[in-house]
Design an enzyme around this catalytic site. Structure first.
Site, PDB file in Angstrom:
ATOM      1  N   ILE A  55       0.837  -1.201   0.000  1.00 55.80           N
ATOM      2  CA  ILE A  55       0.000   0.000   0.000  1.00 55.80           C
ATOM      3  C   ILE A  55       0.868   1.245   0.000  1.00 55.80           C
ATOM      4  CG2 ILE A  55      -1.687   1.311   1.330  1.00 55.80           C
ATOM      5  CD1 ILE A  55      -2.735  -1.432   2.359  1.00 55.80           C
TER       6      ILE A  55
ATOM      7  N   ASP B 184      10.620   2.732   7.175  1.00 59.45           N
ATOM      8  CA  ASP B 184      10.324   1.305   7.137  1.00 59.45           C
ATOM      9  C   ASP B 184      11.582   0.546   7.525  1.00 59.45           C
ATOM     10  OD1 ASP B 184       9.825  -1.481   5.991  1.00 59.45           O
ATOM     11  OD2 ASP B 184       7.965  -0.489   5.414  1.00 59.45           O
TER      12      ASP B 184
ATOM     13  N   ASP C 221      -9.264   6.830   8.260  1.00 65.35           N
ATOM     14  CA  ASP C 221     -10.185   5.762   7.872  1.00 65.35           C
ATOM     15  C   ASP C 221     -10.309   4.729   8.976  1.00 65.35           C
ATOM     16  OD1 ASP C 221     -11.872   4.473   5.854  1.00 65.35           O
ATOM     17  OD2 ASP C 221     -10.333   2.923   5.835  1.00 65.35           O
TER      18      ASP C 221
ATOM     19  N   ARG D  28      -4.178   1.303  10.877  1.00 68.23           N
ATOM     20  CA  ARG D  28      -4.933   0.845  12.040  1.00 68.23           C
ATOM     21  C   ARG D  28      -5.017   1.995  13.042  1.00 68.23           C
ATOM     22  NH1 ARG D  28      -6.418  -2.470   9.110  1.00 68.23           N
ATOM     23  NH2 ARG D  28      -6.437  -4.758   9.330  1.00 68.23           N
TER      24      ARG D  28
ATOM     25  N   THR E 284      -4.722   5.277   7.128  1.00 67.19           N
ATOM     26  CA  THR E 284      -5.581   4.230   6.577  1.00 67.19           C
ATOM     27  C   THR E 284      -5.070   2.858   7.001  1.00 67.19           C
ATOM     28  OG1 THR E 284      -4.306   4.288   4.508  1.00 67.19           O
ATOM     29  CG2 THR E 284      -6.349   5.570   4.573  1.00 67.19           C
TER      30      THR E 284
ATOM     31  N   GLU F  43     -12.767  -0.029  16.999  1.00 63.36           N
ATOM     32  CA  GLU F  43     -13.829   0.116  16.008  1.00 63.36           C
ATOM     33  C   GLU F  43     -15.011  -0.809  16.278  1.00 63.36           C
ATOM     34  OE1 GLU F  43     -12.305  -0.304  12.067  1.00 63.36           O
ATOM     35  OE2 GLU F  43     -10.873   1.336  12.298  1.00 63.36           O
TER      36      GLU F  43
END
Length: 339
Positions: free
Chosen positions: A171, A190, A271, A247, A245, A276
């Site tokens: 992604i 990363d 998002d 977690r 987008t 949740e």
């Protein structure tokens, strides 16, 4: 041994197929067309489909293959209730809702579907960044109130600005290429630095002061839980935009609220939020969740925040890829079991 179908029936709103020698497959969080697809795909198995999360399915003792989405928690307690369970397929990229150690101890295979929605989620990530930069949600509110007025709607260009992408996997890489295509400079954070992506990598503390946009695309693991906290916001370039987008628990929500109020973060596109399942009403709120739930609700109504309901993956094309991949993984498992 062949699995010969005998009959089909509906039990308490859940469609169930019954077979003479069944292998029971349970698919949770299924819409009607998904349920029909999975029933057609496995005509010789005892297929149970439900729109509910796993927590709301009462009879799971005979389940041998389980397919869930991110709002079904599959921990040690749930596995204890499924002594025959041998395969879990999560119809998602992330696996943070599954206790992988508990599964390994029980010899349960676990598969995710990492590539069904990489492009889809990257597109939504860019959408949120553009929308926040141009104050789209505020502009829509103005016109829906019957005003055609630019007051308070001054936005920002993204070309020439720096996007810091945390998590340059499938992604993150796709988002990085999109950001470069609209003229942004991209820095990656990363632990695996892939030269083929064509971006510069920096440690997070060195990248944050350069971020005009902080974009979160990393998985939720112990090392990334609350990665973006008060300390991170203290290092972040003032006036930056934040997009998540990935977690919800990667961002400490109360710290984000403070950063918004102090002007450190000019706007956010989210998002995902922490807890949740509770926000959706799938599970009852727990006392230890109170602070994060209150902060999440505050973010949902904040004037400089856009919140979408974990829908970055939610396109027709991505769901079709997800279904096909799920069937492929389960079919492979069944072929090995029956061999």
């Amino acid at each position: 041994m062949p699995y010969a179908a005998r009959s089909a029936r509906r039990v308490e709103g859940v469609r169930m197929s019954v077979y003479s020698t069944p292998m029971r497959l349970l698919f949770t969080e299924c819409k009607q067309d998904d349920a029909e697809f999975f029933h057609r795909a496995f005509p010789d198995c005892d297929v149970v489909t439900t729109a509910e999360t796993l927590a709301r399915v009462p009879d799971i003792g005979g389940v041998e293959v389980l397919s869930v989405q991110v709002h079904s928690n599959v921990g040690s307690a749930e596995m204890e209730r499924m002594p025959k369970l041998r395969l879990i397929v999560t119809r998602s990229t992330g696996t943070d809702h599954i206790d992988l150690d508990a599964a390994a101890q029980r010899g349960i295979e676990v598969h995710n579907i990492p590539d069904y929605g990489a492009q889809t989620v990257a597109e939504h990530t860019l959408l949120l960044l553009l929308a926040v930069a141009r104050r789209l949600h505020e502009a829509i509110a103005v016109t829906r109130a019957g005003r055609f007025d630019l007051s308070g709607l001054l936005g920002s260009d993204l070309a020439g600005k720096t996007a810091v992408v945390v998590g340059v996997g499938m992604i993150g890489e796709r988002f990085a290429r999109m950001a470069q295509a609209i003229g942004m400079r991209v820095l990656g954070v990363d632990p695996v630095e892939r030269a083929e992506v064509g971006i510069e990598y920096l440690p997070l503390p060195d990248a944050l002061p350069q971020a005009d946009a902080l974009v979160l695309c990393c998985p939720l693991v112990e090392e990334t839980r609350y990665l973006i906290d008060t300390s991170a916001f203290e290092k972040l370039k003032r006036g930056a935009l934040l997009v998540n987008t990935a977690r919800g628990a990667i961002v400490h929500a109360p710290a984000l609220l403070r950063a918004l109020d102090e002007g450190v973060v000019a706007g956010a596109g989210l998002d995902v939020l922490e807890h949740e399942a509770t926000l959706r009403g799938n599970v009852a709120p727990q006392p230890h969740e109170e602070e994060m739930l209150i902060a999440g609700l505050a973010l949902m109504s904040h004037p400089r925040v856009i919140v979408t309901p974990h829908m970055a993956f939610y396109t027709r094309e991505a769901l079709l890829r997800m279904r096909d991949a799920t069937v492929s993984l389960i079919t492979d498992h069944l072929s090995r079991v029956r061999a």
